[in-house]
Each structure stands twice: as structure tokens, then as C-alpha cells.
Design an enzyme around this catalytic site. Structure first.
Site, short mmCIF file in Angstrom:
data_model
loop_
_atom_site.label_atom_id
_atom_site.label_comp_id
_atom_site.label_asym_id
_atom_site.label_seq_id
_atom_site.Cartn_x
_atom_site.Cartn_y
_atom_site.Cartn_z
CD GLU A 1 -1.21 6.26 2.18
OE1 GLU A 1 -0.51 5.23 2.25
OE2 GLU A 1 -1.13 7.07 1.26
NE ARG B 1 3.70 -4.95 2.31
CZ ARG B 1 2.37 -4.80 2.32
NH1 ARG B 1 1.59 -5.73 1.80
NH2 ARG B 1 1.81 -3.72 2.82
P1 AMP Z 1 1.37 3.86 7.82
O1 AMP Z 1 0.84 3.41 9.14
O2 AMP Z 1 0.46 4.86 7.16
O3 AMP Z 1 2.79 4.33 7.89
O4 AMP Z 1 1.28 2.60 6.86
C1 AMP Z 1 2.28 1.70 6.85
C2 AMP Z 1 1.80 0.31 6.54
O5 AMP Z 1 0.83 0.25 5.48
C3 AMP Z 1 2.99 -0.45 6.07
O6 AMP Z 1 2.96 -1.69 6.75
C4 AMP Z 1 2.82 -0.63 4.58
O7 AMP Z 1 3.07 -1.95 4.26
C5 AMP Z 1 1.38 -0.25 4.27
N1 AMP Z 1 1.25 0.85 3.29
C6 AMP Z 1 0.68 2.07 3.50
N2 AMP Z 1 0.70 2.84 2.41
C7 AMP Z 1 1.31 2.12 1.46
C8 AMP Z 1 1.68 2.37 0.10
N3 AMP Z 1 1.37 3.55 -0.51
N4 AMP Z 1 2.31 1.40 -0.59
C9 AMP Z 1 2.62 0.21 0.03
N5 AMP Z 1 2.31 -0.09 1.30
C10 AMP Z 1 1.66 0.84 2.01
#
Ligand code: AMP
Length: 176
Positions: A98, A61
């Protein structure tokens, strides 16, 4: 630039991809031309006066927002992909999400050594993905002066892992 409440264009889906995660879906921004162009113009407004040589975006995305931004800015777009998708010689890094584990890669020769690369993703949750991405760019000899996310979830403490790099978002959510 006409103002717009971006929250109206972000679909919230509880318990996706697993129970307890509130998923902030940006496909509803892409499906609304005025919201999508609002995001791109807001990004251009933030970065047009700044010393940015290239933008690097994260699959998948992040690509969607980075492509029109790179064209409007007249700067190179570098793609950071999930492992196994890039055909050339790559730099790679493992990291925790996450809700999963992952590994990302970039074509080594695309990283402009000595230049300033803005890192961009659609959403910043824990910051783990962007932290790994910053490591890739730095391993290629370039600098990461700023990080951008369309959506931020600062309560997941991404500010800590991404410090000292400044982080900018268009909208933040403060709980799940
Ligand atoms: P992070 O590495 O935890 O910052 O996760 C970021 C990536 O995971 C991004 O590319 C987001 O597209 C996806 N992502 C993680 N958590 C969510 C969420 N609650 N809603 C939408 N996308 C998420």
C-alpha cells in the site's frame, strides 16, 4: 468461545507510516491475553474441519498469529520472510505494498508440493503481499485453498487481486 468486540483491541494510528494512512495496530491485541486467545480460537474454529495441510505466514505480525494456530491445529508452519533473511535455497517474489515496494522469500524445500497451504497475515490491505505469497507457494508446487487475515480493509479491493481464492477475516474496516 466467549464473544468479544475485537475493534476495542485494535489501536488506530493516523498518518503512520506516512500521511494519509490509518494504521490498524494489532500489538494492542497481543497485549490483551483474552483478545489474543479469542483470535486464535476463532481461527481454529474456522479451519479445524477443513482440509488444510500447513499454514504459511508473512513476516512479521503474521508469524505471531500463525504460531499458536499451527500448534493448536497440529500442522506445519512455513515462514515467508523479507528478502535476505532466509539462509537456505529460496523462491522469491517482488510486489507492491500500500505504501512501499518489497520482496518476499520462502525456503523452497519447506513448500509441501501437492499439499494445501492456508496463507495467513495480520492485515489485508491491497492484497499485494498475499498475492505475491500465493505465487511463492504455487511456484513451490503447493495449492492455496484459502487466505486468512485477522483484519481486512475490503475497500482497498483485495478481493479482486486475491480472487478466486476465498478470503476470511475476523474484522473488516470499511474506510480510512
Ligand atoms: P497489502 O499487501 O497492501 O495487503 O499490505 C499488507 C501488509 O502491510 C500487512 O502485512 C500489514 O501488516 C501491512 N499494512 C498495510 N496497510 C496497513 C494498515 N493500514 N494498517 C496496518 N498494517 C498495514
Amino acid at each position: 468461545m466467549a464473544s468479544l468486540n475485537l475493534d476495542d483491541y485494535i489501536r488506530k494510528i493516523p498518518d503512520f507510516p506516512k500521511k494519509g494512512i490509518l494504521f490498524y495496530d494489532i500489538t494492542s491485541i497481543l497485549a490483551a491475553p483474552k483478545a489474543f486467545s479469542y483470535c486464535v480460537e476463532a481461527m481454529v474454529d474456522i479451519y479445524k474441519g477443513k482440509d488444510i495441510d500447513a499454514v504459511a505466514a508473512i513476516e512479521a505480525r503474521g508469524f505471531v498469529f500463525a504460531a499458536p494456530f499451527a500448534v493448536r491445529m497440529g500442522i506445519p508452519l512455513l515462514l515467508i520472510r523479507k528478502k535476505g533473511k532466509l539462509p537456505g535455497v529460496t523462491l522469491s517474489k517482488k510486489y507492491d505494498l500500500e505504501y512501499a515496494q518489497a520482496e518476499i522469500e520462502i525456503h523452497q524445500e519447506d513448500v509441501p508440493a501437492g499439499k494445501r497451504v492456508l496463507l495467513l497475515d495480520d492485515l489485508i490491505a491491497t492484497g499485494g503481499t498475499l498475492n505475491a505469497a500465493r505465487g511463492l507457494i504455487q511456484a513451490g508446487g503447493a495449492e492455496v485453498p484459502e487466505i486468512f487475515g485477522v483484519v481486512g480493509l475490503p475497500f482497498l479491493n483485495y478481493g479482486k487481486i486475491l480472487a478466486p481464492t476465498p478470503v476470511c477475516t475476523l474484522i473488516d474496516y470499511h474506510s480510512e
